[in-house]
Design an enzyme around this catalytic site. Structure first.
Site, PDB file in Angstrom:
ATOM      1  N   ASN A   1      -6.975  59.269  15.378  1.00  5.39           N
ATOM      2  CA  ASN A   1      -7.295  59.450  13.960  1.00  5.39           C
ATOM      3  C   ASN A   1      -6.416  60.560  13.408  1.00  5.39           C
ATOM      4  O   ASN A   1      -5.614  61.140  14.137  1.00  5.39           O
ATOM      5  CB  ASN A   1      -8.787  59.753  13.775  1.00  5.39           C
ATOM      6  CG  ASN A   1      -9.186  61.012  14.530  1.00  5.39           C
ATOM      7  OD1 ASN A   1      -8.731  62.110  14.218  1.00  5.39           O
ATOM      8  ND2 ASN A   1     -10.008  60.861  15.565  1.00  5.39           N
TER       9      ASN A   1
ATOM     10  N   PRO B   1     -18.685  59.049  25.453  1.00  9.19           N
ATOM     11  CA  PRO B   1     -19.824  59.979  25.518  1.00  9.19           C
ATOM     12  C   PRO B   1     -19.828  60.888  24.293  1.00  9.19           C
ATOM     13  O   PRO B   1     -18.764  61.219  23.770  1.00  9.19           O
ATOM     14  CB  PRO B   1     -19.532  60.797  26.794  1.00  9.19           C
ATOM     15  CG  PRO B   1     -18.085  60.599  27.077  1.00  9.19           C
ATOM     16  CD  PRO B   1     -17.694  59.278  26.506  1.00  9.19           C
TER      17      PRO B   1
ATOM     18  N   PHE C   1     -20.089  69.299  13.296  1.00 12.54           N
ATOM     19  CA  PHE C   1     -19.381  68.967  12.060  1.00 12.54           C
ATOM     20  C   PHE C   1     -19.707  67.513  11.733  1.00 12.54           C
ATOM     21  O   PHE C   1     -20.004  66.726  12.635  1.00 12.54           O
ATOM     22  CB  PHE C   1     -17.865  69.132  12.227  1.00 12.54           C
ATOM     23  CG  PHE C   1     -17.366  70.477  11.780  1.00 12.54           C
ATOM     24  CD1 PHE C   1     -17.623  71.619  12.528  1.00 12.54           C
ATOM     25  CD2 PHE C   1     -16.655  70.605  10.592  1.00 12.54           C
ATOM     26  CE1 PHE C   1     -17.186  72.855  12.103  1.00 12.54           C
ATOM     27  CE2 PHE C   1     -16.207  71.848  10.152  1.00 12.54           C
ATOM     28  CZ  PHE C   1     -16.467  72.979  10.905  1.00 12.54           C
TER      29      PHE C   1
ATOM     30  N   LYS D   1     -27.386  63.550  11.149  1.00 16.04           N
ATOM     31  CA  LYS D   1     -26.696  63.974  12.383  1.00 16.04           C
ATOM     32  C   LYS D   1     -27.277  65.273  12.922  1.00 16.04           C
ATOM     33  O   LYS D   1     -27.451  65.439  14.129  1.00 16.04           O
ATOM     34  CB  LYS D   1     -25.193  64.153  12.119  1.00 16.04           C
ATOM     35  CG  LYS D   1     -24.459  62.831  12.141  1.00 16.04           C
ATOM     36  CD  LYS D   1     -22.969  62.976  11.918  1.00 16.04           C
ATOM     37  CE  LYS D   1     -22.343  61.578  11.904  1.00 16.04           C
ATOM     38  NZ  LYS D   1     -20.975  61.543  11.462  1.00 16.04           N
TER      39      LYS D   1
ATOM     40  N   LYS E   1     -29.198  65.387  16.637  1.00 13.26           N
ATOM     41  CA  LYS E   1     -28.692  66.198  17.765  1.00 13.26           C
ATOM     42  C   LYS E   1     -29.414  67.546  17.875  1.00 13.26           C
ATOM     43  O   LYS E   1     -29.038  68.381  18.687  1.00 13.26           O
ATOM     44  CB  LYS E   1     -27.172  66.401  17.626  1.00 13.26           C
ATOM     45  CG  LYS E   1     -26.397  65.080  17.759  1.00 13.26           C
ATOM     46  CD  LYS E   1     -24.889  65.252  17.706  1.00 13.26           C
ATOM     47  CE  LYS E   1     -24.207  63.892  17.567  1.00 13.26           C
ATOM     48  NZ  LYS E   1     -22.754  63.935  17.435  1.00 13.26           N
TER      49      LYS E   1
END
Ligand code: PMT
Length: 395
Positions: A209, A304, A322, A336, A340
């Site tokens: 990317n 992962p 981020f 997100k 997490k």
């Protein structure tokens, strides 16, 4: 965080081929709002003219003990008004002078008369650097509290290869700026991931990317400035790592994951800035896949999630995520952070952040959201580190 606006340094240039790089260093320091007074030895004037430095700094360049202020006290006055003396390049000869307290020109007089810190960036032929005399002198200077930046290894002006190259101006400028920051993170270990990952398909092709690594490297720099011990696990970028970080270079997400697992023990703060590829090719070819007229199906398998792994450790570090999104930034970012279980997440619009020199961040934590208006990535990085320090209650 302390502003470096009012800081002033003496940039001492001694006579080596790397002297031309001092012009770029002066420019970079001025850009950081540091007042730069240049002093050059006679030998330095053979490599670069005082006029160049005068034009860049807007100040007359000092080259002689005799004359400029008219009272012969420049060496005292200048070393009193400066917050730091930086010698770049520092030749073997000048290092020897410093180590022995010799003072036979303006610059060596200033160094001896100083009551501020002294940083030197050695630059010389590798044999001169390795010589017993230079090594003895460097050891002595370090014992005297002088900060030695570099040297680096590489091809030298003389054509030989080895240790002795001066650090690049950007690395030196970063190291100088770092000296001015309060060392709130001394003894703290910070680990970051940065840049893109590269997922090979065959010997020459892969999935990646457009992440440049600029945001992650800026955060590594900001953490270093605060005195942290920094491990930077970086995907492929063209960037120079800040001098002083432990750099672990990787290509793929799996390599990044392995590197993080290897180095994460003892980490206090983990920041996932990398744009990790979510998928990799199920099978890779060691040869170049040949073109044919039929369709080619590429099977992708998930990578992962490195940040999720670190955040789920039995005793996780303080984890910062981020989120780069092209739409619904706040909703996705919040999801997100919750998924997490992160104390802090920095969200940015991918199309405006990726590869750019500046960025706008929205920080999400338990207290809500905090906008960091668009600014260059180092400014954002410093603000982010400041926010982390506040959340962790470090004073
Ligand atoms: O490198 P630059 O050009 O300066 O651009 C900076 C940036 C836009 C890449 C950076 O600011 C940024 O937003 N990084 C995260 C990009 C991203 O891909 O986020 P994500 O939403 O896919 O992942 C969320 C978080 O999980 C991130 O902290 C990411 O590092 C982490 N992650 C994601 C996938 C994975 N397999 N492992 C991870 O650790």
């Amino acid at each position: 965080m302390e502003q470096i606006k009012t800081k002033s340094i003496v940039l001492g240039i001694t006579g080596g081929i790397a002297a031309y790089k001092a012009a770029e260093l002066a420019r970079m320091l001025i850009k950081q709002d540091i007042v730069v007074q240049v002093a050059m030895t006679d030998a330095a004037c053979h490599f670069i003219t005082p006029l160049t430095l005068q034009a860049l700094t807007g100040k007359p360049v000092l080259t002689s003990s005799w004359g400029e202020s008219g009272n012969g006290m420049d060496h005292i006055n200048l070393s009193r008004s400066a917050n730091m003396i930086v010698i770049a390049p520092a030749t073997a000869d000048f290092i020897a002078k410093l180590a022995h307290g010799l003072a036979d020109d303006l610059l060596s007089n200033m160094c001896l008369a100083r009551n501020c810190s002294l940083l030197i960036a050695p630059a010389m032929n590798r044999q001169m650097w390795e010589s017993a005399a230079t090594q003895r002198n460097i050891k002595q200077l370090m014992a005297d509290g002088v900060i030695v930046l570099g040297p680096d290894s590489g091809v030298q002006a003389c054509g030989e290869e080895g240790l002795g190259r001066m650090l690049e101006p950007a690395q030196l400028a970063q190291a100088v700026v770092a000296q001015f920051q309060p060392k709130l993170l001394t003894g703290t270990r910070v680990m970051l991931t940065a840049g893109p990952t590269y997922e090979a398909i065959d010997a020459v092709r892969g999935i990646t990317n457009r992440s440049s690594g600029k945001m992650g490297y800026a955060i590594a720099q900001a953490a270093l400035e605060l005195g942290a011990q920094v491990t930077l696990v970086s995907g492929p970028t063209v960037l120079l790592a800040p001098h002083g970080v432990e750099l672990v270079q990787v290509n793929s997400a799996q390599e990044m994951f392995e590197a993080v697992k290897t180095h994460v023990a003892g980490t206090d703060i983990f920041i996932g800035v990398a744009a990790v590829a979510d998928y990799r090719a199920a099978e890779t070819s060691t040869q170049k896949i040949k073109k044919s007229t039929s369709n080619l199906t590429l099977v992708l398998v998930p990578n992962p999630d490195i940040l999720a792994y670190v955040a789920a450790l039995p005793k996780p570090p303080f984890c910062v995520g981020f989120a780069a999104e092209t739409e619904n930034l706040k909703t996705y970012a919040t999801q997100k952070r919750t998924a997490k279980k992160l104390p802090l997440l920095a969200a940015n619009l991918a199309q405006q952040a990726i590869g750019a020199d500046d960025n706008e961040l929205i920080l999400f934590d338990d207290a809500g959201e905090h906008l960091l208006p668009r600014a260059d990535k180092l400014t954002q990085a410093r603000a982010l580190m400041n926010h982390i320090i506040k959340l962790k209650g470090i004073t």
